[in-house]
Design a protein around this motif. Structure first.
Motif, PDB file in Angstrom:
ATOM      1  N   LEU A  78       3.244  12.141   6.144  1.00 34.53           N
ATOM      2  CA  LEU A  78       4.064  10.966   6.454  1.00 34.53           C
ATOM      3  C   LEU A  78       4.235  10.028   5.271  1.00 34.53           C
ATOM      4  O   LEU A  78       5.027   9.082   5.342  1.00 34.53           O
ATOM      5  N   GLY A  79       3.485  10.266   4.195  1.00 35.09           N
ATOM      6  CA  GLY A  79       3.534   9.349   3.069  1.00 35.09           C
ATOM      7  C   GLY A  79       2.802   8.056   3.355  1.00 35.09           C
ATOM      8  O   GLY A  79       3.183   6.990   2.867  1.00 35.09           O
ATOM      9  N   ASP A  80       1.732   8.140   4.148  1.00 35.18           N
ATOM     10  CA  ASP A  80       0.991   6.960   4.577  1.00 35.18           C
ATOM     11  C   ASP A  80      -0.191   6.707   3.647  1.00 35.18           C
ATOM     12  O   ASP A  80      -0.687   7.616   2.969  1.00 35.18           O
ATOM     13  N   ASP A  81      -0.651   5.484   3.605  1.00 33.46           N
ATOM     14  CA  ASP A  81      -1.808   5.085   2.800  1.00 33.46           C
ATOM     15  C   ASP A  81      -2.848   4.488   3.740  1.00 33.46           C
ATOM     16  O   ASP A  81      -2.558   3.477   4.405  1.00 33.46           O
ATOM     17  N   PRO A  82      -4.060   5.054   3.832  1.00 33.46           N
ATOM     18  CA  PRO A  82      -5.053   4.533   4.776  1.00 33.46           C
ATOM     19  C   PRO A  82      -5.462   3.098   4.493  1.00 33.46           C
ATOM     20  O   PRO A  82      -5.920   2.388   5.384  1.00 33.46           O
ATOM     21  N   ARG A  83      -5.297   2.646   3.237  1.00 28.31           N
ATOM     22  CA  ARG A  83      -5.704   1.266   2.916  1.00 28.31           C
ATOM     23  C   ARG A  83      -4.732   0.254   3.518  1.00 28.31           C
ATOM     24  O   ARG A  83      -5.120  -0.861   3.861  1.00 28.31           O
ATOM     25  N   THR A  84      -3.454   0.619   3.618  1.00 28.22           N
ATOM     26  CA  THR A  84      -2.447  -0.254   4.242  1.00 28.22           C
ATOM     27  C   THR A  84      -1.657   0.600   5.217  1.00 28.22           C
ATOM     28  O   THR A  84      -0.475   0.908   4.976  1.00 28.22           O
ATOM     29  N   ALA A  85      -2.307   0.987   6.277  1.00 22.82           N
ATOM     30  CA  ALA A  85      -1.749   1.985   7.189  1.00 22.82           C
ATOM     31  C   ALA A  85      -0.416   1.537   7.768  1.00 22.82           C
ATOM     32  O   ALA A  85      -0.314   0.458   8.362  1.00 22.82           O
ATOM     33  N   ARG A  86       0.592   2.372   7.592  1.00 24.71           N
ATOM     34  CA  ARG A  86       1.904   2.109   8.165  1.00 24.71           C
ATOM     35  C   ARG A  86       2.097   2.921   9.447  1.00 24.71           C
ATOM     36  O   ARG A  86       2.820   2.515  10.343  1.00 24.71           O
ATOM     37  N   GLY A 121       8.783  20.536  -2.525  1.00 24.82           N
ATOM     38  CA  GLY A 121       8.958  19.180  -3.009  1.00 24.82           C
ATOM     39  C   GLY A 121       9.506  18.228  -1.970  1.00 24.82           C
ATOM     40  O   GLY A 121       9.754  17.066  -2.262  1.00 24.82           O
ATOM     41  N   ASP A 122       9.702  18.712  -0.736  1.00 28.80           N
ATOM     42  CA  ASP A 122      10.249  17.851   0.307  1.00 28.80           C
ATOM     43  C   ASP A 122       9.238  16.882   0.878  1.00 28.80           C
ATOM     44  O   ASP A 122       9.603  15.934   1.532  1.00 28.80           O
ATOM     45  N   GLN A 123       7.954  17.141   0.724  1.00 30.71           N
ATOM     46  CA  GLN A 123       6.960  16.281   1.344  1.00 30.71           C
ATOM     47  C   GLN A 123       7.069  14.866   0.790  1.00 30.71           C
ATOM     48  O   GLN A 123       7.232  14.662  -0.423  1.00 30.71           O
ATOM     49  N   PRO A 124       6.977  13.864   1.630  1.00 33.04           N
ATOM     50  CA  PRO A 124       7.093  12.478   1.151  1.00 33.04           C
ATOM     51  C   PRO A 124       5.942  12.119   0.238  1.00 33.04           C
ATOM     52  O   PRO A 124       4.809  12.469   0.498  1.00 33.04           O
ATOM     53  N   GLU A 125       6.225  11.456  -0.821  1.00 28.98           N
ATOM     54  CA  GLU A 125       5.207  11.041  -1.779  1.00 28.98           C
ATOM     55  C   GLU A 125       5.241   9.518  -1.895  1.00 28.98           C
ATOM     56  O   GLU A 125       6.316   8.916  -1.970  1.00 28.98           O
ATOM     57  N   PRO A 126       4.092   8.858  -1.927  1.00 28.59           N
ATOM     58  CA  PRO A 126       4.096   7.420  -2.173  1.00 28.59           C
ATOM     59  C   PRO A 126       4.766   7.118  -3.505  1.00 28.59           C
ATOM     60  O   PRO A 126       4.615   7.860  -4.478  1.00 28.59           O
ATOM     61  N   CYS A 127       5.496   6.024  -3.528  1.00 26.80           N
ATOM     62  CA  CYS A 127       6.307   5.740  -4.694  1.00 26.80           C
ATOM     63  C   CYS A 127       5.482   5.494  -5.942  1.00 26.80           C
ATOM     64  O   CYS A 127       5.971   5.637  -7.058  1.00 26.80           O
ATOM     65  N   ASP A 128       4.205   5.114  -5.806  1.00 27.38           N
ATOM     66  CA  ASP A 128       3.388   4.815  -6.972  1.00 27.38           C
ATOM     67  C   ASP A 128       2.539   6.005  -7.397  1.00 27.38           C
ATOM     68  O   ASP A 128       1.621   5.862  -8.175  1.00 27.38           O
ATOM     69  N   ARG A 129       2.874   7.219  -6.933  1.00 28.49           N
ATOM     70  CA  ARG A 129       2.035   8.372  -7.217  1.00 28.49           C
ATOM     71  C   ARG A 129       2.797   9.345  -8.099  1.00 28.49           C
ATOM     72  O   ARG A 129       3.889   9.796  -7.752  1.00 28.49           O
ATOM     73  N   ASN A 130       2.245   9.687  -9.226  1.00 27.06           N
ATOM     74  CA  ASN A 130       2.809  10.690 -10.117  1.00 27.06           C
ATOM     75  C   ASN A 130       2.154  12.024  -9.816  1.00 27.06           C
ATOM     76  O   ASN A 130       0.941  12.152  -9.952  1.00 27.06           O
ATOM     77  N   PRO A 131       2.926  13.046  -9.394  1.00 24.78           N
ATOM     78  CA  PRO A 131       2.322  14.317  -9.000  1.00 24.78           C
ATOM     79  C   PRO A 131       1.494  14.957 -10.105  1.00 24.78           C
ATOM     80  O   PRO A 131       0.441  15.535  -9.838  1.00 24.78           O
ATOM     81  N   ASP A 132       1.942  14.875 -11.355  1.00 23.46           N
ATOM     82  CA  ASP A 132       1.188  15.489 -12.453  1.00 23.46           C
ATOM     83  C   ASP A 132      -0.146  14.785 -12.659  1.00 23.46           C
ATOM     84  O   ASP A 132      -1.184  15.435 -12.858  1.00 23.46           O
ATOM     85  N   ASP A 133      -0.127  13.450 -12.599  1.00 28.16           N
ATOM     86  CA  ASP A 133      -1.376  12.710 -12.751  1.00 28.16           C
ATOM     87  C   ASP A 133      -2.314  13.002 -11.592  1.00 28.16           C
ATOM     88  O   ASP A 133      -3.537  13.148 -11.791  1.00 28.16           O
ATOM     89  N   GLU A 134      -1.745  13.071 -10.384  1.00 31.47           N
ATOM     90  CA  GLU A 134      -2.601  13.332  -9.228  1.00 31.47           C
ATOM     91  C   GLU A 134      -3.194  14.731  -9.293  1.00 31.47           C
ATOM     92  O   GLU A 134      -4.344  14.947  -8.919  1.00 31.47           O
TER      93      GLU A 134
END
Length: 461
Positions: A78-86, A121-134
């Motif tokens: 879902l592209g969710d973040d547990p720290r600020t759950a949407r 590549g269709d999975q939603p990614e948080p906007c502040d996340r770089n796939p290569d860095d992750e």
């Protein structure tokens, strides 16, 4: 009316088992999909962990980590973040709640808008996340000496970023072998995970050993209660079958048995059932935890191994005691071979009744649980009948053999043989008794094995 849910960019169709984001189908594992449907359907309340296990994993026993993993996967989907759950909020020491404020309900039978298929590549990614860095961070975590749970979480992340990319970056050292094992173990509940081959790769034996070590540590933690319930089930089945057999001997034509015989044979049956189930159940529990890709074969092989070990040990101990103390030859009595055959038959019946392509510990409920027990009992009854026809001495026939070697014994099977139309125990008696014993032994073992234990309250992390 079947309900369809729309929230944010997503459309959730339980009837079609589809999750759509911005017009494109999102690939999602079956358990994760079921978890999402449950949370959305009951979004106005907190769903407890136990309720989630009872609904999402109703047919299989899994560790508490499976739910944590499923929630992580759902949030990533879902592209969710547990720290600020949407979307999904964790309620400590209790459970989870779907918290997106605007959920629209509609008729799930209505036509869907045009849906594009899933592409990489269709999975939603948080906007502040770089796939290569992750990928680099997760790969470093996977190759580190962190606890297994943290490394498994890293393996899940790497699967979502690309299994093939991850495998290409692993290298061939000892840490890479352990990492490959963790990637293999993490792929089962992730729809986006690719294949993780072990054999034919660098350090394949080390990776295989690491995989089995990882799963072996779960055996008692995840399967200990199942083992105990299986032994208890076989004990009760042996108690009941022995009591009925003793009652038949007591009331049979020409019986000279005392009134205490049913109680004594009930105890003997319980002891035999407990001993046999200790081996067979240990094999079946180990197979379900250790092996995922070939569960059916593993159940047959491990059930046979457990039954064979116990049969060999029991025969050896009994022969040592009777021959050493009384000079009686116990060689015809059932031993390792009979235990191997009966264990394999119980595993085969259980595997046929509980097919699970993705492996795991099956927990059929209601009539399905009875069918599993009867399927195993039927296979074991057939195997026991064949063994008896071939001349093997199983439980009651072993007692009959000993009875004729100890004057004054009251457990001779002549009264029961007369009930079956034979003056003395012959082929019909041997086969009937063998099938009876096999039926009750395996049915009791599997009925106990499939008991779903209550889940203790745990702390969310």
């Amino acid at each position: 009316m079947s309900v369809r849910y729309t929230f944010g960019d997503f459309v959730l169709s339980p009837g079609r088992r589809l999750l759509i984001r911005s017009g494109r189908e999102v690939e999602i594992a079956p358990r994760t999909f079921d978890l999402l449907v449950l949370l959305v359907h009951r979004r106005h309340e907190v769903v407890t962990r136990r309720e989630i296990f009872d609904v999402v994993w109703s047919d299989v026993v899994v560790s508490d980590g499976a739910l944590t993993q499923a929630v992580r996967t759902l949030r990533r989907t879902l592209g969710d973040d547990p720290r600020t759950a949407r979307y999904v909020r964790t309620v400590l020491r209790h459970g989870y709640q779907f918290v997106y404020p605007e959920v629209l309900e509609g008729d799930d039978g209505a036509p869907l808008p045009p849906v594009r298929g899933h592409e990489e590549g269709d999975q939603p990614e948080p906007c502040d996340r770089n796939p290569d860095d992750e990928l680099e961070r997760a790969l470093a975590e996977l190759l580190s000496d962190a606890p297994d749970e943290a490394r498994l979480a890293a393996a899940e992340t790497l699967h979502s970023l690309g299994t093939e990319r991850t495998l290409a970056r692993l290298g061939g050292g000892a840490s890479a072998a352990r990492a490959r094992a963790l990637l293999r173990d993490a792929r089962w509940e992730l729809a986006e995970a690719g294949e993780v081959p072990i054999l034919g790769r660098p350090r394949s034996l080390a990776a295989l050993g690491a995989l089995f070590s990882l799963r072996l540590r779960r055996v008692w933690r995840e399967a200990g209660s199942r083992f105990l319930f299986a032994v208890a089930g076989a004990t009760m089945a042996g108690l009941f079958a022995g009591a009925l057999g003793g009652l038949a001997l007591l009331l049979g034509p020409g019986s000279q048995a005392s009134a205490s015989l049913p109680a004594l044979l009930a105890l003997v049956g319980a002891a035999i059932g407990a001993a046999g189930a200790s081996g067979v159940a240990a094999g079946l529990c180990s197979a379900e935890v250790l092996v995922r890709s070939r569960r059916g074969l593993a159940l047959v092989v491990c059930g046979a191994a457990g039954g064979g070990v116990v049969g060999f040990a029991a025969h050896g101990l009994g022969r040592f005691l009777l021959e050493g103390l009384f000079g009686q030859d116990l060689s015809p009595v059932a031993g390792g071979f009979e235990g191997l055959v009966l264990g394999a038959a119980a595993g085969l019946g259980y595997a046929l009744a509980t097919p699970r392509p993705s492996g795991g510990m099956a927990t059929p409920r209601g009539s399905a649980r009875w069918r599993a027990a009867l399927a195993a009992g039927g296979c074991c009854a057939l195997a026991a009948a064949i063994l008896s026809a071939a001349g093997s001495y199983l439980g009651a026939m072993s007692l009959d053999l000993l009875a004729h070697r100890f004057p004054g014994s009251e457990v001779g099977l002549e009264p029961l043989a007369r009930l079956l139309g034979e003056p003395t125990p012959g082929p019909a008696t041997r086969i009937a008794i063998g099938a009876w014993e096999g039926l009750w032994f395996a049915a009791g073992t599997i009925f106990g094995l499939t008991h779903r234990p209550p889940r203790a309250r745990v702390t969310d992390r």
